[in-house]
Design a protein around this motif. Structure first.
Motif, PDB file in Angstrom:
ATOM      1  N   ALA A 190      12.378   3.829   3.637  1.00 43.02           N
ATOM      2  CA  ALA A 190      13.468   2.853   3.545  1.00 43.02           C
ATOM      3  C   ALA A 190      12.925   1.494   3.110  1.00 43.02           C
ATOM      4  N   HIS A 191      11.749   1.143   3.616  1.00 48.52           N
ATOM      5  CA  HIS A 191      11.102  -0.117   3.260  1.00 48.52           C
ATOM      6  C   HIS A 191      10.749  -0.144   1.777  1.00 48.52           C
ATOM      7  N   ILE A 192      10.231   0.966   1.240  1.00 44.44           N
ATOM      8  CA  ILE A 192       9.905   1.034  -0.184  1.00 44.44           C
ATOM      9  C   ILE A 192      11.168   0.905  -1.027  1.00 44.44           C
ATOM     10  N   LEU A 193      12.225   1.629  -0.655  1.00 45.05           N
ATOM     11  CA  LEU A 193      13.481   1.560  -1.406  1.00 45.05           C
ATOM     12  C   LEU A 193      14.031   0.137  -1.428  1.00 45.05           C
ATOM     13  N   TYR A 194      13.916  -0.547  -0.297  1.00 50.37           N
ATOM     14  CA  TYR A 194      14.406  -1.920  -0.205  1.00 50.37           C
ATOM     15  C   TYR A 194      13.730  -2.814  -1.250  1.00 50.37           C
ATOM     16  N   PHE A 195      12.411  -2.707  -1.363  1.00 53.22           N
ATOM     17  CA  PHE A 195      11.693  -3.617  -2.255  1.00 53.22           C
ATOM     18  C   PHE A 195      11.763  -3.194  -3.720  1.00 53.22           C
ATOM     19  N   ILE A 196      12.061  -1.932  -3.979  1.00 54.57           N
ATOM     20  CA  ILE A 196      12.353  -1.550  -5.362  1.00 54.57           C
ATOM     21  C   ILE A 196      13.644  -2.221  -5.804  1.00 54.57           C
ATOM     22  N   LEU A 197      14.670  -2.146  -4.953  1.00 52.95           N
ATOM     23  CA  LEU A 197      15.945  -2.780  -5.287  1.00 52.95           C
ATOM     24  C   LEU A 197      15.816  -4.295  -5.359  1.00 52.95           C
ATOM     25  N   ALA A 198      14.996  -4.866  -4.473  1.00 52.94           N
ATOM     26  CA  ALA A 198      14.816  -6.318  -4.454  1.00 52.94           C
ATOM     27  C   ALA A 198      13.873  -6.795  -5.556  1.00 52.94           C
ATOM     28  N   GLU A 199      13.251  -5.846  -6.265  1.00 49.04           N
ATOM     29  CA  GLU A 199      12.299  -6.143  -7.343  1.00 49.04           C
ATOM     30  C   GLU A 199      11.145  -7.011  -6.844  1.00 49.04           C
ATOM     31  N   GLN A 200      10.641  -6.662  -5.659  1.00 46.85           N
ATOM     32  CA  GLN A 200       9.469  -7.323  -5.102  1.00 46.85           C
ATOM     33  C   GLN A 200       8.328  -6.307  -5.004  1.00 46.85           C
ATOM     34  N   GLN A 201       7.104  -6.761  -5.282  1.00 46.15           N
ATOM     35  CA  GLN A 201       5.963  -5.861  -5.366  1.00 46.15           C
ATOM     36  C   GLN A 201       5.675  -5.172  -4.040  1.00 46.15           C
ATOM     37  N   TYR A 202       5.356  -3.882  -4.123  1.00 48.01           N
ATOM     38  CA  TYR A 202       5.011  -3.087  -2.941  1.00 48.01           C
ATOM     39  C   TYR A 202       3.553  -2.666  -3.040  1.00 48.01           C
ATOM     40  N   ASN A 203       2.811  -2.833  -1.948  1.00 47.54           N
ATOM     41  CA  ASN A 203       1.374  -2.543  -1.937  1.00 47.54           C
ATOM     42  C   ASN A 203       1.159  -1.044  -1.688  1.00 47.54           C
ATOM     43  N   LEU A 204       1.180  -0.275  -2.756  1.00 39.98           N
ATOM     44  CA  LEU A 204       1.046   1.172  -2.632  1.00 39.98           C
ATOM     45  C   LEU A 204      -0.362   1.573  -2.187  1.00 39.98           C
ATOM     46  N   ALA A 205      -1.374   0.812  -2.596  1.00 42.17           N
ATOM     47  CA  ALA A 205      -2.748   1.115  -2.189  1.00 42.17           C
ATOM     48  C   ALA A 205      -2.885   1.027  -0.671  1.00 42.17           C
ATOM     49  N   TYR A 206      -2.268   0.026  -0.061  1.00 40.15           N
ATOM     50  CA  TYR A 206      -2.299  -0.117   1.394  1.00 40.15           C
ATOM     51  C   TYR A 206      -1.663   1.101   2.055  1.00 40.15           C
ATOM     52  N   PHE A 207      -0.483   1.493   1.557  1.00 39.18           N
ATOM     53  CA  PHE A 207       0.201   2.655   2.119  1.00 39.18           C
ATOM     54  C   PHE A 207      -0.677   3.897   2.003  1.00 39.18           C
ATOM     55  N   PHE A 208      -1.289   4.099   0.830  1.00 39.54           N
ATOM     56  CA  PHE A 208      -2.113   5.279   0.607  1.00 39.54           C
ATOM     57  C   PHE A 208      -3.279   5.352   1.582  1.00 39.54           C
ATOM     58  N   VAL A 209      -4.030   4.250   1.729  1.00 44.17           N
ATOM     59  CA  VAL A 209      -5.228   4.324   2.571  1.00 44.17           C
ATOM     60  C   VAL A 209      -4.857   4.443   4.051  1.00 44.17           C
ATOM     61  N   LYS A 210      -3.753   3.839   4.455  1.00 47.69           N
ATOM     62  CA  LYS A 210      -3.333   3.974   5.846  1.00 47.69           C
ATOM     63  C   LYS A 210      -2.832   5.385   6.129  1.00 47.69           C
ATOM     64  N   ARG A 211      -2.194   5.986   5.144  1.00 49.57           N
ATOM     65  CA  ARG A 211      -1.765   7.375   5.324  1.00 49.57           C
ATOM     66  C   ARG A 211      -2.960   8.316   5.315  1.00 49.57           C
ATOM     67  N   ILE A 212      -3.948   8.030   4.482  1.00 54.29           N
ATOM     68  CA  ILE A 212      -5.182   8.818   4.485  1.00 54.29           C
ATOM     69  C   ILE A 212      -5.850   8.740   5.863  1.00 54.29           C
ATOM     70  N   GLU A 213      -5.910   7.530   6.412  1.00 58.24           N
ATOM     71  CA  GLU A 213      -6.500   7.349   7.744  1.00 58.24           C
ATOM     72  C   GLU A 213      -5.713   8.128   8.790  1.00 58.24           C
ATOM     73  N   SER A 214      -4.387   8.083   8.710  1.00 58.90           N
ATOM     74  CA  SER A 214      -3.541   8.799   9.662  1.00 58.90           C
ATOM     75  C   SER A 214      -3.741  10.303   9.546  1.00 58.90           C
ATOM     76  N   ALA A 215      -3.776  10.816   8.309  1.00 60.65           N
ATOM     77  CA  ALA A 215      -3.970  12.252   8.111  1.00 60.65           C
ATOM     78  C   ALA A 215      -5.341  12.690   8.584  1.00 60.65           C
ATOM     79  N   ARG A 216      -6.327  11.849   8.373  1.00 60.73           N
ATOM     80  CA  ARG A 216      -7.699  12.172   8.800  1.00 60.73           C
ATOM     81  C   ARG A 216      -7.768  12.287  10.320  1.00 60.73           C
ATOM     82  N   ALA A 217      -6.954  11.501  11.012  1.00 65.85           N
ATOM     83  CA  ALA A 217      -6.985  11.496  12.471  1.00 65.85           C
ATOM     84  C   ALA A 217      -6.066  12.544  13.093  1.00 65.85           C
TER      85      ALA A 217
END
Length: 294
Positions: free
Chosen positions: A221-248
């Motif tokens: 929902a947060h990603i959809l919000y910022f696509i509509l708002a045309e504000q940059q989303y830090n996809l690299a942050y999301f990726f590495v935090k999800r990698i950390e979560s999956a690793r754990a």
């Protein structure tokens, strides 16, 4: 609808070699590999041009550089995937910059989040948040209060209004029991028609092919919000935090893997470690120094 090239995600287990069963391997080395070898790989789905040019996907995603989600098509290298996930860790430097450390082909590599994003050709600045929760209120608990990834979050009410959720039924049946949903728990069917397609593309290529698809995760929902708002989303942050979560998490799928599909379509996911190795040479990974821009 994106076309699945792998019908059963569990088949991706066959990509992972059983390194821990290699004759003569040291127990200390096998210890790193064994928890990873039986995982599935989250590959994402093939996204054809007809799909991503519908419902303003290409225009709106391109505005904030999220068109990378459907324009990647790289061959997977199973042993590199195993090497990466067996030892990947996240740390912080003195400036709170995230550092991603891993080993591939006996080479120890440390990247800043910015370097990680540059190598993968994904956005590495903008709104930064990660949570596995459903309730929109969980976003506030995942917010970094200070540092380079601090985010001024919209409230759940602002997300509701901006995305125009329409509550259809406040009740939901879970394990044969009727549960009353809170206003911050959004069902997929409550999205407007065009956002349902956006949700599908992001879910399958950022979050995973499986899971409970009837509700909208807070992060999505947060990603959809910022696509509509045309504000940059830090996809690299999301990726590495999800990698950390999956690793754990012992049974979580490994995000993200790729597969080479020469049919004119693109598989949306992160590039394989082949791309890492081709991109590492210009940088000094053994002696990491914080860039002045950080």
């Amino acid at each position: 609808m994106p076309r699945a090239t792998v019908g059963d995600t569990s088949l991706t287990r066959s990509y992972i070699p059983k390194v821990s069963q290699t004759p003569g391997i040291a127990p200390s080395i096998a210890h790193f590999y064994k928890p990873i070898e039986d995982r599935c790989i989250h590959e994402g789905r093939v996204v054809d041009q007809l799909y991503y040019t519908s419902d303003h996907i290409d225009r709106c995603f391109s505005n904030i550089r999220l068109n990378c989600l459907y324009k990647i098509n790289e061959p997977i290298v199973p042993h590199f995937v195993l090497d990466f996930y067996s030892q990947v860790t996240l740390q912080r430097d003195a400036f709170r910059v995230i550092l991603i450390s891993f080993m591939i082909q006996n080479e120890f590599i440390t990247l800043s989040l910015q370097q990680f994003g540059q190598i993968l050709i994904i956005p590495f600045d903008g709104q930064a948040i990660f949570t596995n929760e459903w309730d929109l209120g969980s976003l506030a608990y995942s917010e970094e209060p200070e540092g380079p990834y601090h985010t001024d979050l919209p409230t759940p009410e602002e997300i509701h209004q901006f995305l125009q959720f329409q509550r259809i039924d406040p009740n939901r049946t879970i394990k044969n029991k009727t549960v009353i949903l809170s206003p911050n728990q959004v069902l997929t069917k409550e999205l407007r028609k065009d956002l349902k397609r956006w949700n599908e593309l992001i879910y399958e290529n950022v979050i995973g092919l499986g899971g409970h698809r009837d509700h909208l995760p807070a992060c999505l929902a947060h990603i959809l919000y910022f696509i509509l708002a045309e504000q940059q989303y830090n996809l690299a942050y999301f990726f590495v935090k999800r990698i950390e979560s999956a690793r754990a998490t012992t049974k979580a799928h490994l995000p993200y893997g790729d597969y080479d599909e020469d049919d004119g379509a693109s598989r949306a996911s992160t590039p394989s470690p082949t791309t890492y190795l081709n991109s590492l040479k210009p940088l000094d990974y053994q002696q990491y120094e914080v860039p002045t821009s950080s």
